[in-house]
Design an enzyme around this catalytic site. Structure first.
Site, PDB file in Angstrom:
ATOM      1  N   HIS A   9      77.153  57.638   5.924  1.00 25.61           N
ATOM      2  CA  HIS A   9      76.585  58.218   4.749  1.00 25.61           C
ATOM      3  C   HIS A   9      75.391  59.057   5.079  1.00 25.61           C
ATOM      4  O   HIS A   9      74.144  59.277   4.396  1.00 25.61           O
ATOM      5  CB  HIS A   9      76.005  57.170   3.916  1.00 25.61           C
ATOM      6  CG  HIS A   9      77.326  56.071   3.389  1.00 25.61           C
ATOM      7  ND1 HIS A   9      78.022  56.736   2.469  1.00 25.61           N
ATOM      8  CD2 HIS A   9      77.808  54.923   3.769  1.00 25.61           C
ATOM      9  CE1 HIS A   9      79.069  55.974   2.114  1.00 25.61           C
ATOM     10  NE2 HIS A   9      78.777  54.806   2.883  1.00 25.61           N
ATOM     11  N   LYS A  22      62.226  47.955  19.483  1.00 28.44           N
ATOM     12  CA  LYS A  22      61.579  47.772  20.642  1.00 28.44           C
ATOM     13  C   LYS A  22      61.435  49.021  21.634  1.00 28.44           C
ATOM     14  O   LYS A  22      60.573  49.209  22.380  1.00 28.44           O
ATOM     15  CB  LYS A  22      62.589  46.727  21.547  1.00 28.44           C
ATOM     16  CG  LYS A  22      62.583  45.321  21.196  1.00 28.44           C
ATOM     17  CD  LYS A  22      61.415  44.686  21.573  1.00 28.44           C
ATOM     18  CE  LYS A  22      60.176  44.705  20.515  1.00 28.44           C
ATOM     19  NZ  LYS A  22      60.259  43.757  19.269  1.00 28.44           N
ATOM     20  N   ARG A  72      45.010  42.647  22.000  1.00 27.64           N
ATOM     21  CA  ARG A  72      44.562  43.032  20.456  1.00 27.64           C
ATOM     22  C   ARG A  72      43.997  44.263  20.202  1.00 27.64           C
ATOM     23  O   ARG A  72      44.014  44.432  19.066  1.00 27.64           O
ATOM     24  CB  ARG A  72      43.424  41.793  20.194  1.00 27.64           C
ATOM     25  CG  ARG A  72      43.829  40.499  20.502  1.00 27.64           C
ATOM     26  CD  ARG A  72      42.526  39.431  20.129  1.00 27.64           C
ATOM     27  NE  ARG A  72      42.263  39.601  18.736  1.00 27.64           N
ATOM     28  CZ  ARG A  72      42.826  38.810  17.904  1.00 27.64           C
ATOM     29  NH1 ARG A  72      43.748  37.869  18.136  1.00 27.64           N
ATOM     30  NH2 ARG A  72      42.563  38.759  16.426  1.00 27.64           N
ATOM     31  N   TRP A 114      40.453  47.891  18.424  1.00 28.17           N
ATOM     32  CA  TRP A 114      41.860  48.508  17.934  1.00 28.17           C
ATOM     33  C   TRP A 114      40.989  49.469  16.699  1.00 28.17           C
ATOM     34  O   TRP A 114      40.509  48.829  15.794  1.00 28.17           O
ATOM     35  CB  TRP A 114      42.759  47.591  17.500  1.00 28.17           C
ATOM     36  CG  TRP A 114      43.849  48.504  17.005  1.00 28.17           C
ATOM     37  CD1 TRP A 114      44.950  49.066  17.734  1.00 28.17           C
ATOM     38  CD2 TRP A 114      44.436  48.912  15.527  1.00 28.17           C
ATOM     39  NE1 TRP A 114      45.990  49.546  17.033  1.00 28.17           N
ATOM     40  CE2 TRP A 114      45.672  49.417  15.699  1.00 28.17           C
ATOM     41  CE3 TRP A 114      43.583  48.494  14.510  1.00 28.17           C
ATOM     42  CZ2 TRP A 114      46.310  49.856  14.592  1.00 28.17           C
ATOM     43  CZ3 TRP A 114      44.295  49.020  13.148  1.00 28.17           C
ATOM     44  CH2 TRP A 114      45.555  49.747  13.048  1.00 28.17           C
ATOM     45  N   GLU A 168      65.877  45.558  15.175  1.00 31.36           N
ATOM     46  CA  GLU A 168      65.037  45.098  16.595  1.00 31.36           C
ATOM     47  C   GLU A 168      65.075  45.829  17.638  1.00 31.36           C
ATOM     48  O   GLU A 168      64.279  46.134  18.266  1.00 31.36           O
ATOM     49  CB  GLU A 168      65.413  43.572  16.671  1.00 31.36           C
ATOM     50  CG  GLU A 168      64.669  42.876  17.748  1.00 31.36           C
ATOM     51  CD  GLU A 168      62.918  42.918  17.466  1.00 31.36           C
ATOM     52  OE1 GLU A 168      62.547  43.422  16.458  1.00 31.36           O
ATOM     53  OE2 GLU A 168      62.369  42.456  18.469  1.00 31.36           O
ATOM     54  N   LYS A 189      48.385  43.530  19.071  1.00 33.09           N
ATOM     55  CA  LYS A 189      49.335  42.464  19.021  1.00 33.09           C
ATOM     56  C   LYS A 189      49.328  41.931  17.619  1.00 33.09           C
ATOM     57  O   LYS A 189      50.292  41.405  17.207  1.00 33.09           O
ATOM     58  CB  LYS A 189      49.074  41.548  20.131  1.00 33.09           C
ATOM     59  CG  LYS A 189      49.983  40.288  20.296  1.00 33.09           C
ATOM     60  CD  LYS A 189      51.274  40.594  20.830  1.00 33.09           C
ATOM     61  CE  LYS A 189      52.319  39.564  20.758  1.00 33.09           C
ATOM     62  NZ  LYS A 189      53.698  39.957  20.935  1.00 33.09           N
ATOM     63  N   ASN A 230      35.366  41.897  14.733  1.00 30.93           N
ATOM     64  CA  ASN A 230      36.759  42.055  14.393  1.00 30.93           C
ATOM     65  C   ASN A 230      37.030  42.054  12.853  1.00 30.93           C
ATOM     66  O   ASN A 230      36.741  40.692  12.325  1.00 30.93           O
ATOM     67  CB  ASN A 230      37.650  40.968  15.276  1.00 30.93           C
ATOM     68  CG  ASN A 230      39.198  40.894  14.814  1.00 30.93           C
ATOM     69  OD1 ASN A 230      39.597  41.956  14.321  1.00 30.93           O
ATOM     70  ND2 ASN A 230      39.708  39.947  15.080  1.00 30.93           N
ATOM     71  N   GLY A 231      37.686  43.016  12.245  1.00 34.00           N
ATOM     72  CA  GLY A 231      37.948  43.179  10.991  1.00 34.00           C
ATOM     73  C   GLY A 231      37.412  44.120  10.011  1.00 34.00           C
ATOM     74  O   GLY A 231      37.227  45.210  10.787  1.00 34.00           O
ATOM     75  N   GLU A 244      58.698  51.371  20.044  1.00 39.08           N
ATOM     76  CA  GLU A 244      57.233  51.022  20.330  1.00 39.08           C
ATOM     77  C   GLU A 244      56.853  51.074  21.860  1.00 39.08           C
ATOM     78  O   GLU A 244      55.424  51.222  21.664  1.00 39.08           O
ATOM     79  CB  GLU A 244      56.873  49.587  19.651  1.00 39.08           C
ATOM     80  CG  GLU A 244      57.592  48.605  20.089  1.00 39.08           C
ATOM     81  CD  GLU A 244      57.217  47.197  19.608  1.00 39.08           C
ATOM     82  OE1 GLU A 244      56.107  47.215  19.016  1.00 39.08           O
ATOM     83  OE2 GLU A 244      57.890  46.104  19.792  1.00 39.08           O
ATOM     84  N   CYS A 291      41.559  43.956  17.449  1.00 40.19           N
ATOM     85  CA  CYS A 291      40.255  43.687  18.249  1.00 40.19           C
ATOM     86  C   CYS A 291      40.166  42.492  18.839  1.00 40.19           C
ATOM     87  O   CYS A 291      40.438  41.399  18.014  1.00 40.19           O
ATOM     88  CB  CYS A 291      38.969  43.899  17.450  1.00 40.19           C
ATOM     89  SG  CYS A 291      38.808  45.669  16.673  1.00 40.19           S
TER      90      CYS A 291
HETATM   91  O1  M6R Z   1      52.416  38.416  14.365  1.00 38.80           O
HETATM   92  P1  M6R Z   1      53.252  38.848  13.548  1.00 38.80           P
HETATM   93  O2  M6R Z   1      54.816  38.243  14.011  1.00 38.80           O
HETATM   94  O3  M6R Z   1      53.061  38.656  12.112  1.00 38.80           O
HETATM   95  O4  M6R Z   1      53.423  40.355  13.662  1.00 38.80           O
HETATM   96  C1  M6R Z   1      54.328  41.203  13.020  1.00 38.80           C
HETATM   97  C2  M6R Z   1      54.352  42.313  13.776  1.00 38.80           C
HETATM   98  O5  M6R Z   1      53.066  43.122  13.599  1.00 38.80           O
HETATM   99  C3  M6R Z   1      54.955  42.401  14.892  1.00 38.80           C
HETATM  100  O6  M6R Z   1      56.263  41.626  14.865  1.00 38.80           O
HETATM  101  C4  M6R Z   1      55.271  43.751  15.814  1.00 38.80           C
HETATM  102  O7  M6R Z   1      56.134  44.506  14.803  1.00 38.80           O
HETATM  103  C5  M6R Z   1      55.546  43.757  17.278  1.00 38.80           C
HETATM  104  N1  M6R Z   1      54.658  44.582  17.649  1.00 38.80           N
HETATM  105  C6  M6R Z   1      56.983  44.011  17.264  1.00 38.80           C
HETATM  106  O8  M6R Z   1      57.330  43.836  18.611  1.00 38.80           O
END
Ligand code: M6R
Length: 615
Positions: free
Chosen positions: A511, A492, A27, A75, A488, A610, A101-102, A495, A2
Site C-alpha cells: 500500500h 534500533k 542521561r 541533555w 523494534e 536514556k 535536571n528538568g 537510533e 541530564c
Molecule cells: O525508559 P522508557 O522505557 O520509558 O523509555 C522509553 C523510550 O524513551 C526508550 O525505549 C527509547 O525509545 C530507547 N532509546 C529505544 O532504544
C-alpha cells in the site's frame, strides 16, 4: 534527561564527581560541568560543551581541589549545547551555583520580573533563572537560610526539577531538591553522595535515601541528613539498602554496554521469570496481579501506555492478551494519549511500561488515567522509580541496569513479564486451555537457552552487517507477533547507526512502501514458521520481483525462504507467540555491528538520552 551528582565529605570531590558523571552520561551528553569550593574558599566552576572527557581535558591544569562539589551532564532543552548554557549556573553575585535536571516551565515570566529588578543573565537556560530567584529571595530576607530560600523559590516554579545548590560562603552545606526528576542520596560515614540514580553511589555506600517530590534535602557536613517539604514540614529520611552491584554497571570486558546488554539476555530473561514461573506445578506467581485479580478478570479493556521500545513491547502485549486472555487491548503512545482527552472507564486496566520508570510522557499519562479511576499497573525495570511509585501495582522486569541508550535487554524482559501476565490472567479467567497453558509455560522456560543459541550467530550477523552498513535506507517487515519486532528492528538501526529505517506489517508494504524498493534497498523480514508463514513468503516474492535484497530471520531448517533470500538467519523454533523474544536478537546484533562499522557512538547516540524526563 541530564545527570546530576554532588559530594560532601572528607575525600577529594572532583574524582568522585567525574566518575559519577561518566556513569550518568547515558542521561545526556551535550555538555558537562563541575563546581567545587577549594580549601581557600574559592568557588571553581568548569564547564564545557561535549562529553565528560572534553570537560576533563579542558580543566586539566586548573585547581580542582575541595571536598564539596556538584556536577552535571546535560541533555539540552533550553538553549543550544554550548559552554555558556552548560551547568553549573551562577546566581547574580556568583556566590551560588546550581545544577538542574528538568524544566522550569514558567521561567520566562520569572526571568522578566528578575530583569526588572536588575538581574542580568548569561545563558538562555531556565536553570539560571531559578538560581537568580533563590538569591533574589535571600537578598530581600538576608536572615533567611539558603534551604528556606530554596523552598520559597520552589513554591513559585512550575515544572520538574532535581537540583543541587552550592554556596561559596558555606563550605559545609549542599541543598538538594526534587520534583518529577529522580534523585537519590547516598549516606556514607561522614559523607554524602547525591545523584540522579544510584550508579555513581554504589561503590561508596549501599545506604541510600530516595528523595520524594517537593522534598528539600539539607545536607550538612558532619550532621544527620535533614529533609523538609517545600512547605517546610519536617520529614524523617527513610534509609534503605541498595540492591545493585558494581559489576552490573560496568562493561565487563565488552566494547560497549549495548553489546554486554545484548549478551546478558539469556540471564535477564531468566531473571524476569525467576520465582514467578513453575512449569512443573503449572503455577505462575505474579504478586501485583494477584492483588488486583478481580479487576483483571473482569476488565473489558486493557490500555497500554508507553514510549519507544517499551511501546513496541506493549504492541506484543496486545497480541498476547488478546490471544491468551481474550481481553481487547489498545496500545497508546503516552505522549499522544495524555493530550487527547481519551475515554477511560473506571474498570479499565492501564498497563504502563517503562524501562527507566522516569519517562515524563508515560508518567503524565498515568496521572491522567488515575483521575478517571482506572487501575494502573506498572511494568518497570528501575526499582523505586517514579512510575513504579505512581502505579497502583506492578511487576518489575528485573533486567538489571540498562546503560546503553538503545534498549535491548529491557525489551525482552518486558515482553517476558507481559507474557507471564497475559498467561496468568488467561488462566484466572479460564480463557486458555490447560494443555496450551502448560505447553506455553514449558516453552517460556526454554527461551533463555534459545536466545543463547541465537547469540552464537554473532559472527555471521556481523558479516551481514558489513554488507549493508552503507545502506541509506532499510525496511523491516513482519506480520502478527513479528510486526512489533519489525518496528523494534527499525528503531534500533536508526537510533544508533543513523540509517533511515522503517518497520511495516509485511502485507501493508504493497500500500505504499513497495514504491521504495529497488536493488539498493535491504529488506529485513521475519519469516518464521507459523500461521502467517505462507503470506510472508508471498511478501518476500513481491520484494524480490522488484529486485529488493532480502535478509530473513527463519525457523531452523527452513528451505523455502533460503532459496529467495540473500541471507537467512536461522533461529530455534518456538511457539508463534514467543517468537519476539528470540527474533529480536539478530536485529539488535545487526544494528550494533552496523553502527560500530559506521563509527557511531553506540552507547550514546547523537541527540538522545536514556531516560526522557521532559515532554
Ligand atoms: O525508559 P522508557 O522505557 O520509558 O523509555 C522509553 C523510550 O524513551 C526508550 O525505549 C527509547 O525509545 C530507547 N532509546 C529505544 O532504544
Amino acid at each position: 534527561m541530564c545527570g546530576i551528582v554532588g559530594y560532601i565529605g572528607n575525600r577529594d570531590a572532583f574524582p568522585i564527581l567525574i566518575k559519577g558523571l561518566q556513569r550518568l552520561e547515558y542521561r545526556g551528553y551535550d555538555s558537562a560541568g563541575v563546581a567545587m569550593i577549594s580549601p581557600e574558599g574559592n568557588l571553581n566552576v568548569y564547564k564545557k560543551k561535549g562529553k565528560v572527557s572534553d570537560l576533563l581535558d579542558s580543566c586539566k591544569d586548573k585547581d580542582k581541589s575541595g571536598n564539596i562539589g556538584i556536577g552535571h551532564t546535560r541533555w539540552a532543552t533550553h538553549g543550544e549545547p554550548n559552554d555558556v548554557n552548560s551547568h553549573p549556573h551562577y546566581s547574580q553575585t556568583k556566590d551560588l551555583v546550581i545544577i538542574h535536571n528538568g524544566i522550569i516551565e514558567n521561567y520566562a515570566s520569572i526571568k522578566e520580573g528578575l530583569q526588572k529588578r536588575g538581574h542580568t543573565f548569561l545563558s538562555e537556560t531556565d536553570t539560571e533563572v531559578l538560581i537568580h530567584l533563590i538569591e533574589d529571595i535571600r537578598k530581600h530576607e538576608p536572615e533567611m537560610k539558603l534551604g528556606h530560600a530554596v523552598m520559597a523559590a520552589l513554591n513559585q516554579v512550575n515544572g520538574a526539577y532535581a537540583i543541587v545548590i552550592l554556596d561559596k560562603n558555606d563550605r559545609d552545606t549542599l541543598i538538594a531538591a526534587k520534583k518529577g526528576s529522580p534523585m537519590v542520596i547516598g549516606v556514607g560515614k561522614d559523607e554524602y553522595f547525591i545523584a540522579s540514580d544510584a550508579s555513581p553511589i554504589v561503590e561508596y555506600t549501599k545506604n541510600v535515601v530516595y528523595i520524594e517530590d517537593e522534598h528539600v534535602a539539607i545536607i550538612r557536613r558532619g550532621e544527620e541528613l535533614k529533609i523538609r517539604t517545600i512547605r517546610d514540614k519536617e520529614i524523617t529520611p527513610y534509609v534503605q539498602e541498595l540492591e545493585m552491584e558494581l559489576e552490573a554497571i560496568e562493561k565487563g570486558g565488552y566494547d560497549h554496554f549495548m553489546l554486554k546488554e545484548i549478551y546478558e539476555q539469556p540471564r535477564s530473561i531468566f531473571d524476569s521469570m525467576r520465582g514467578r514461573l513453575n512449569s512443573e506445578t503449572g503455577h505462575l506467581k505474579m504478586g501485583g496481579i494477584e492483588e488486583h485479580e478481580g479487576k483483571f478478570k473482569n476488565a473489558k479493556r486493557i490500555i497500554v501506555i508507553a514510549c519507544g521500545t517499551s511501546w513496541h513491547a506493549g504492541m506484543v502485549a496486545e497480541y498476547l492478551f488478546e490471544e491468551y486472555a481474550r481481553i481487547p487491548v489498545e496500545v497508546e503512545y503516552a505522549s499522544e494519549f495524555r493530550y487527547r482527552n481519551p475515554i477511560i472507564y473506571p474498570d479499565d486496566i492501564v498497563i504502563a511500561i517503562s524501562q527507566s520508570g522516569e519517562t515524563a510522557d508515560t508518567l503524565a499519562a498515568i496521572e491522567l488515567a488515575k483521575t478517571k479511576g482506572a487501575t494502573i499497573f506498572g511494568v518497570c525495570n528501575v526499582v523505586g522509580s517514579s512510575i513504579a511509585r505512581a502505579t497502583h501495582a506492578g511487576s518489575y522486569t528485573h533486567a538489571g541496569p540498562e546503560i546503553g541508550v538503545a534498549s535491548t535487554k529491557a525489551f525482552t524482559a518486558q515482553v517476558t513479564v507481559l507474557t507471564l501476565m497475559a498467561l496468568h490472567v488467561a488462566k484466572v479467567k479460564g480463557a486458555i486451555a490447560e494443555s496450551r497453558y502448560r505447553q506455553l509455560l514449558y516453552e517460556m522456560e526454554s527461551i533463555p537457552a534459545k536466545v543463547e543459541e541465537v547469540l552464537k550467530l554473532n559472527d555471521s550477523i556481523k558479516k551481514i552487517a558489513a554488507e549493508y552498513k552503507d545502506a541509506a535506507n532499510a525496511l523491516y517487515l513482519g506480520r502478527g507477533y513479528s510486526f512489533p519486532v519489525a518496528l523494534e528492528g527499525a528503531l534500533k538501526l536508526k537510533e544508533i547507526s543513523y540509517i533511515h529505517a522503517e518497520g511495516y506489517p509485511a502485507a501493508e508494504m504493497k500500500h505504499g512502501p513497495i514504491a521504495l524498493i529497488d536493488e539498493a534497498m535491504p529488506v529485513f523480514v521475519i519469516a518464521t514458521k507459523g500461521p502467517n508463514y505462507e503470506k510472508v513468503v508471498s511478501n518476500i516474492q513481491e520484494v524480490k520481483a522488484r529486485k529488493g535484497r532480502i535478509i530473513a530471520i527463519v525457523t531452523a531448517g527452513d528451505v523455502e525462504v533460503k532459496k529467495m533470500a540473500e541471507h537467512v538467519i536461522e533461529i530455534p523454533e518456538t511457539d508463534e507467540s514467543l517468537v519476539p523474544l528470540v527474533s529480536v536478537i539478530p536485529w539488535q546484533l545487526l544494528s550494533y555491528h552496523i553502527a560500530v562499522m559506521r563509527g557511531c557512538n553506540v552507547d550514546q547516540p547523537r541527540n538522545l538520552a536514556k531516560s526522557v524526563t521532559v515532554e
